[in-house]
Design an enzyme around this catalytic site. Structure first.
Site, PDB file in Angstrom:
ATOM      1  N   GLY A 101       0.831  -1.202   0.000  1.00 61.15           N
ATOM      2  CA  GLY A 101       0.000   0.000   0.000  1.00 61.15           C
ATOM      3  C   GLY A 101       0.865   1.250   0.000  1.00 61.15           C
TER       4      GLY A 101
ATOM      5  N   CYS B  97       5.151  -6.231   1.759  1.00 62.01           N
ATOM      6  CA  CYS B  97       5.508  -4.815   1.814  1.00 62.01           C
ATOM      7  C   CYS B  97       4.755  -4.122   2.962  1.00 62.01           C
ATOM      8  CB  CYS B  97       5.257  -4.150   0.464  1.00 62.01           C
ATOM      9  SG  CYS B  97       6.081  -2.541   0.274  1.00 62.01           S
ATOM     10  N   TYR B  98       3.771  -3.258   2.661  1.00 56.20           N
ATOM     11  CA  TYR B  98       3.006  -2.622   3.732  1.00 56.20           C
ATOM     12  C   TYR B  98       2.351  -3.682   4.616  1.00 56.20           C
ATOM     13  CZ  TYR B  98      -0.152   0.580   6.137  1.00 56.20           C
ATOM     14  OH  TYR B  98      -0.810   1.304   7.115  1.00 56.20           O
TER      15      TYR B  98
ATOM     16  N   HIS C 277       8.029  -7.591  -3.427  1.00 50.40           N
ATOM     17  CA  HIS C 277       6.763  -7.953  -4.062  1.00 50.40           C
ATOM     18  C   HIS C 277       6.910  -9.247  -4.867  1.00 50.40           C
ATOM     19  CE1 HIS C 277       4.321  -4.288  -3.296  1.00 50.40           C
ATOM     20  NE2 HIS C 277       5.516  -3.741  -3.155  1.00 50.40           N
TER      21      HIS C 277
ATOM     22  N   GLU D 176       4.602 -10.860  -6.284  1.00 53.71           N
ATOM     23  CA  GLU D 176       3.578 -10.961  -7.323  1.00 53.71           C
ATOM     24  C   GLU D 176       4.038 -10.426  -8.672  1.00 53.71           C
ATOM     25  OE1 GLU D 176       2.443  -7.140  -5.002  1.00 53.71           O
ATOM     26  OE2 GLU D 176       3.579  -8.994  -4.705  1.00 53.71           O
TER      27      GLU D 176
ATOM     28  N   SER E  77     -20.477  -8.137 -28.573  1.00 55.52           N
ATOM     29  CA  SER E  77     -19.665  -7.096 -29.206  1.00 55.52           C
ATOM     30  C   SER E  77     -18.572  -7.668 -30.090  1.00 55.52           C
ATOM     31  CB  SER E  77     -19.021  -6.227 -28.125  1.00 55.52           C
ATOM     32  OG  SER E  77     -18.029  -6.966 -27.424  1.00 55.52           O
ATOM     33  N   GLY E  78     -18.243  -8.941 -29.879  1.00 55.90           N
ATOM     34  CA  GLY E  78     -17.116  -9.529 -30.582  1.00 55.90           C
ATOM     35  C   GLY E  78     -15.841  -9.461 -29.774  1.00 55.90           C
ATOM     36  N   GLY E  79     -15.876  -8.766 -28.636  1.00 56.97           N
ATOM     37  CA  GLY E  79     -14.726  -8.741 -27.737  1.00 56.97           C
ATOM     38  C   GLY E  79     -14.629 -10.035 -26.959  1.00 56.97           C
ATOM     39  N   VAL E  80     -13.527 -10.182 -26.230  1.00 54.88           N
ATOM     40  CA  VAL E  80     -13.272 -11.443 -25.526  1.00 54.88           C
ATOM     41  C   VAL E  80     -14.353 -11.732 -24.491  1.00 54.88           C
ATOM     42  CG1 VAL E  80     -11.662 -12.655 -24.006  1.00 54.88           C
ATOM     43  CG2 VAL E  80     -10.788 -11.257 -25.882  1.00 54.88           C
ATOM     44  N   ASP E  81     -14.705 -10.739 -23.669  1.00 53.16           N
ATOM     45  CA  ASP E  81     -15.636 -10.988 -22.564  1.00 53.16           C
ATOM     46  C   ASP E  81     -17.011 -11.416 -23.060  1.00 53.16           C
ATOM     47  OD1 ASP E  81     -13.531 -10.159 -20.985  1.00 53.16           O
ATOM     48  OD2 ASP E  81     -14.302  -8.132 -20.718  1.00 53.16           O
ATOM     49  N   SER E  82     -17.579 -10.679 -24.018  1.00 50.49           N
ATOM     50  CA  SER E  82     -18.922 -11.034 -24.494  1.00 50.49           C
ATOM     51  C   SER E  82     -18.886 -12.327 -25.298  1.00 50.49           C
ATOM     52  CB  SER E  82     -19.526  -9.899 -25.322  1.00 50.49           C
ATOM     53  OG  SER E  82     -18.879  -9.759 -26.566  1.00 50.49           O
ATOM     54  N   SER E  83     -17.786 -12.597 -25.990  1.00 49.47           N
ATOM     55  CA  SER E  83     -17.687 -13.832 -26.784  1.00 49.47           C
ATOM     56  C   SER E  83     -17.631 -15.057 -25.881  1.00 49.47           C
ATOM     57  CB  SER E  83     -16.446 -13.781 -27.682  1.00 49.47           C
ATOM     58  OG  SER E  83     -16.517 -12.712 -28.598  1.00 49.47           O
TER      59      SER E  83
ATOM     60  N   LYS F 254      -9.352 -11.076 -16.531  1.00 52.28           N
ATOM     61  CA  LYS F 254      -9.291 -11.135 -17.991  1.00 52.28           C
ATOM     62  C   LYS F 254      -8.445 -12.312 -18.488  1.00 52.28           C
ATOM     63  CE  LYS F 254     -10.354  -8.259 -20.797  1.00 52.28           C
ATOM     64  NZ  LYS F 254     -11.540  -8.074 -21.662  1.00 52.28           N
TER      65      LYS F 254
END
Length: 523
Positions: free
Chosen positions: A61, A88-89, A180, A182, A234-240, A379
């Site tokens: 943080g 870290c924090y 970190h 990650e 929409s043709g994007g990844v999420d809606s597809s 994503k």
């Protein structure tokens, strides 16, 4: 894992203290195969207890634990009887809350550091980045440092300026790292997190793409029953991916509406129809380009353009929805970062930089219930299950494309002439990025149309034609980004092709702005 295993039965809680890379922790834990959720450090303790995690991670943080009123972890965290990892924090507040001390340092550590490991610890045993010594290459970002450990802790690793870079309480299974793990710059960070989740917390990695798909299909069927579902595709990844999950779950009871808003990339509408035509989806194609261009006429303010596009989309989608009968559910491709950002906005912990649009806010006569099968997923997880569901790898790995489309990549007023020029120029940029192998090396790339004319010499004559800007960035989380150092010969080739092949553009520039202070998109 058996088919009936509950993929949510094993989980880790990540308490967010405001680090810009907190979501990376969650993504890394998910990649290991363990379900996790993010909660703000000051979330309701009962909600944390009800989540019933088998391990807890305290994020980094921006605050200093030495400041009055700085964030603290709920005391329940340290009495829950589960392993805790402070980053870290997170390490600093754990040290202070358990009886240690933290002080501001006269030397800030930012970037690369080498941690010398001097004691046995499950996270670090036999891990090294240097043959001659038991040491690790890590990424630091801190000013304060722990100066005294709480009772029960031992020192595991240190740097020249940070005596407690890694600490461990064997009895309580509490761990702390000043660096970190990650981020990819910490070379063994993924292994450290794997050991914490699977070996220390004793989890089994039930969270896999195949299991996520199976669970989502079961959840959809349980939620919608025999009802029909409508999806804005929409043709994007999420809606597809949402479309394919719903289709697997309910088949022909799903209807997808694809709205061509006239703000798509070159040949994108035809490509989307072609891609889904062989997958058995029921798709309604609505060409509303004229409605969108009319709504955008005379509008130049970026936020006003976004609102005009969003309102027109809702109007078009609602018109199409009214033509369909018996629809009970509306599906949306909401993903987990959307949920996090929405919650932050509601609590006043996030600032709205740009408005986004989706199919929420439909007129009151369309009383749909909502189904959001991706709302638990990041994503990268959506992309992985998209491939498993049969989407082409090239489509799944496409760069992000804004909801308002080219409407925010034409600066100022949007006109058909500008869109046509931009589409052609952007197609050349994408073609050259793919041919050179750079498309997959950058996180996002696109072309921006500038509504200014610049003098050029074409043949023997002087002309005043338009300018386009090329933008390519590298980023981990899209919250910060660096401009991509594309080779000069590649930029030169793109520029020459655009000027020679797109009649109406006489100058090409390259954007070398980072985020911050610039945003990735220009509007």
């Amino acid at each position: 894992m058996t088919a009936s295993a509950n993929i949510h039965s094993e989980k880790i809680l990540i308490l967010d203290f405001g680090s810009q890379v907190t979501q990376l922790i969650a993504r890394r834990i998910r990649e290991i195969g363990v379900y996790c959720e993010l909660m703000p450090f000051d979330a309701d303790v009962k909600a944390m207890q009800d989540f019933n995690p088998q391990g807890i991670i305290l994020s980094g943080g921006p605050r200093s634990t030495t400041e009055e009123g700085s964030p603290r972890a709920p005391e329940w965290v340290f009495s829950a009887g589960v392993p805790v990892l402070g980053i870290c924090y997170g390490l600093q507040t754990m040290a202070m809350q358990l009886g240690g001390s933290v002080q501001g340092s006269d030397k800030r550590e930012y970037g690369y550091a080498k941690v010398d490991i001097a004691a046995a610890c499950p996270l670090f045993d036999k891990l090294t980045d240097h043959e001659e010594a038991h040491s690790l290459d890590v990424w630091m970002s801190h000013g304060d440092k722990v100066t005294a450990l709480p009772q029960g802790f031992i020192t595991v690793g240190s740097t020249d300026t940070c005596p407690y870079a890694a600490v461990y309480d064997p009895a309580r299974r509490f761990f702390g790292v000043q660096f970190h793990p990650e981020v990819t710059h910490t070379k063994q960070g993924a292994e450290m997190l794997r050991r914490f989740a699977l070996e220390v917390c004793g989890l089994h990695g039930l969270w896999s793409p195949e299991a996520i798909i199976e669970d989502a299909v079961q959840q959809i069927r349980a939620q919608v029953g025999d009802s029909k579902v409508l999806l804005g595709l929409s043709g994007g990844v999420d809606s597809s991916v949402t479309a394919l999950l719903l289709h697997r779950a309910i088949g022909e009871r799903l209807t997808c509406v694809f709205v061509d808003n006239g703000l798509l990339r070159l040949n994108e509408g035809a490509q989307v129809q072609q891609m889904f035509s062989g997958l058995g989806l029921n798709i309604v194609y609505a060409d509303a380009s004229e409605r969108f261009l009319s709504a955008l006429a005379g509008v130049s303010d970026p936020e006003a353009k976004r609102k005009a596009i969003g309102h027109t989309f809702i109007d078009v989608f609602a018109d199409e929805a009214r033509k369909l009968k018996g629809i009970d559910y509306l599906a949306q491709g909401t993903i987990y970062p959307d949920v996090i950002e929405s919650a932050a906005a509601k609590t006043g912990k996030a600032q709205v930089i740009k408005s986004h649009h989706n199919v929420g806010g439909l007129p009151p006569d369309l009383k749909f219930k909502l189904v959001e099968p991706l709302r638990e997923l990041f994503k990268d997880e959506v992309r992985r299950i998209g491939v498993k569901l049969g989407l082409p790898e090239k489509m799944v790995q496409r760069h992000p494309f804004p909801g308002p489309g080219l409407g925010v990549r034409v600066l100022g007023e949007v006109k058909r002439e500008y869109l046509d020029l931009l589409r052609k120029a952007d197609a050349i940029f994408m073609e050259e990025l793919n041919a050179s192998g750079w498309y997959d090396k950058v996180s996002q790339a696109f072309t921006v149309f500038l509504p200014v004319r610049s003098v050029g010499v074409m043949g023997d004559g002087r002309r005043y034609d338009y300018v386009v800007a090329l933008r390519a960035v590298k980023t981990i989380d899209f919250m910060t980004a660096k401009w991509a150092e594309l080779p000069y010969d590649l930029l030169g080739r793109v520029s020459n092709r655009i000027i020679n092949e797109v009649n109406g553009i006489s100058r090409v520039v390259y954007d070398v702005s980072g985020k911050p202070p610039a945003t990735i998109e220009w509007e």
